[in-house]
Design a protein around this motif. Structure first.
Motif, PDB file in Angstrom:
ATOM      1  N   ALA A 156       0.820  -1.214   0.000  1.00  0.00           N
ATOM      2  CA  ALA A 156       0.000   0.000   0.000  1.00  0.00           C
ATOM      3  C   ALA A 156       0.850   1.258   0.000  1.00  0.00           C
ATOM      4  O   ALA A 156       0.313   2.376  -0.011  1.00  0.00           O
ATOM      5  CB  ALA A 156      -0.924   0.003   1.216  1.00  0.00           C
ATOM      6  N   SER A 157       2.157   1.103   0.000  1.00  0.00           N
ATOM      7  CA  SER A 157       3.054   2.261   0.026  1.00  0.00           C
ATOM      8  C   SER A 157       2.883   3.101  -1.237  1.00  0.00           C
ATOM      9  O   SER A 157       2.768   2.572  -2.347  1.00  0.00           O
ATOM     10  CB  SER A 157       4.510   1.798   0.136  1.00  0.00           C
ATOM     11  OG  SER A 157       5.391   2.896  -0.003  1.00  0.00           O
ATOM     12  N   ARG A 158       2.887   4.407  -1.068  1.00  0.00           N
ATOM     13  CA  ARG A 158       2.774   5.318  -2.195  1.00  0.00           C
ATOM     14  C   ARG A 158       4.152   5.690  -2.758  1.00  0.00           C
ATOM     15  O   ARG A 158       4.236   6.355  -3.794  1.00  0.00           O
ATOM     16  CB  ARG A 158       2.001   6.570  -1.794  1.00  0.00           C
ATOM     17  CG  ARG A 158       0.564   6.265  -1.353  1.00  0.00           C
ATOM     18  CD  ARG A 158      -0.220   7.539  -1.108  1.00  0.00           C
ATOM     19  NE  ARG A 158      -0.360   8.338  -2.324  1.00  0.00           N
ATOM     20  CZ  ARG A 158      -1.279   8.123  -3.258  1.00  0.00           C
ATOM     21  NH1 ARG A 158      -2.147   7.109  -3.125  1.00  0.00           N
ATOM     22  NH2 ARG A 158      -1.352   8.899  -4.314  1.00  0.00           N
ATOM     23  N   GLY A 177       0.943   4.444  -5.213  1.00  0.00           N
ATOM     24  CA  GLY A 177      -0.023   3.402  -4.881  1.00  0.00           C
ATOM     25  C   GLY A 177      -0.650   2.715  -6.079  1.00  0.00           C
ATOM     26  O   GLY A 177      -1.553   1.902  -5.920  1.00  0.00           O
ATOM     27  N   LYS A 178      -0.154   3.036  -7.298  1.00  0.00           N
ATOM     28  CA  LYS A 178      -0.711   2.429  -8.513  1.00  0.00           C
ATOM     29  C   LYS A 178       0.382   1.794  -9.352  1.00  0.00           C
ATOM     30  O   LYS A 178       1.536   2.249  -9.338  1.00  0.00           O
ATOM     31  CB  LYS A 178      -1.431   3.491  -9.349  1.00  0.00           C
ATOM     32  CG  LYS A 178      -2.643   4.099  -8.667  1.00  0.00           C
ATOM     33  CD  LYS A 178      -3.313   5.121  -9.579  1.00  0.00           C
ATOM     34  CE  LYS A 178      -4.527   5.735  -8.909  1.00  0.00           C
ATOM     35  NZ  LYS A 178      -5.195   6.740  -9.788  1.00  0.00           N
TER      36      LYS A 178
END
Length: 281
Positions: A156-158, A177-178
């Motif tokens: 979940a780290s951005r 996050g993508k």
């Protein structure tokens, strides 16, 4: 005397005849006086009743021959799209390249030329979508391009980081996050091999876990097991690196192989400390 009586009777008869004539004329003409110059009405002739003596014509019966029927022309079935393979060129190749690029697969240019970079992008797409890894765009791959599966990051780290999916044999570049890029890769084969130094038999494995880039070499590195292009080591002697051989199946001794082009684009974005997450799905 007799002669005189006879003459008297003759005159009386003449007078009576004249009177009768006058009465007859009054009965025919009535009191109306005919207009001057108007002709008397003519009497129409009765229609002739003379029968025709010629042979009456007989009308020919209507023809019973049916008009010729025309069969509807069936439209020719549309020609199926050609199967796209490495070495081909055309507008359909460029369209496919644009579609892959929009999904995050590495296409260097949508130039309509099906080169090796495009082939690796197709293979990576096939891996993610559970298709045969032949690098060609046939009916199944073309259909999957219409409704593709979208990989999601495990972390979940951005922060910008790499995720190595050992099951699907792809590397995900994650930012904000993508998943922003999906790269074709080849990791450990799981097969035994002999260590050149210790002569021990080992099993080719890629370590699973959460790591960080520890050191980098900007060029070729000749190791005991082969050549590594611009390696970014994440634990011990295991690295993400460029290779001249990236087959569509696990084939390395443990490192994460990428194409030379992929590593060149990625190298400067992998500073020491960049997280590297390795897992199976």
């Amino acid at each position: 005397m007799l002669g005189g009586a006879s003459r008297v009777r003759a005159r009386a008869g003449l007078v009576a005849a004249l009177a009768a004539a006058v009465v007859g004329l009054a009965a025919c003409g009535g009191d109306a006086k005919p207009s001057a110059g108007r002709a008397a009405p003519t009497t129409s002739l009765a229609p002739s009743t003379t029968a025709t003596t010629g042979t009456p014509s007989t009308t020919a019966p209507p023809s019973t021959t049916a008009p010729p029927t025309t069969r509807p022309v069936k439209p020719k079935p549309a020609k199926p799209p050609r199967i796209l393979r490495a070495g081909m060129e055309g507008a359909d190749v460029a369209k496919m390249q644009r579609r892959l690029a929009s999904l995050g697969y590495e296409v260097t240019a949508a130039d309509g030329h099906f080169g090796q970079a495009t082939r690796h992008a197709v293979v990576a797409f096939q891996k993610v979508n559970g298709l045969g890894r032949d690098g060609a765009v046939g009916p199944r791959t073309r259909k999957a391009l219409e409704r593709p599966k979208t990989p999601r990051p495990r972390s979940a780290s951005r922060a910008m980081h790499l995720e190595v999916d050992l099951t699907r044999q792809v590397v995900l570049v994650v930012k904000g996050g993508k998943v922003t890029e999906i790269l074709d890769s080849s990791t450990a084969s799981g097969q035994p091999y002999v260590s050149p130094k210790s002569k021990e038999v080992r099993i080719a494995r890629t370590p699973v876990g959460s790591f960080r880039v520890q050191r980098k070499i900007n060029g070729w590195r000749k190791s005991d097991l082969g050549l590594l292009w611009r390696p970014a080591y994440f634990t011990g002697g295991y690295a993400v690196h460029g290779s001249l051989s990236v087959p569509p199946f696990p084939a390395s001794h443990g490192c994460v192989r990428l194409t030379m082009a992929s590593m060149n684009r990625l190298y400067d974005r992998l500073p020491v400390g960049t997280p590297v997450l390795v897992y199976r799905t």
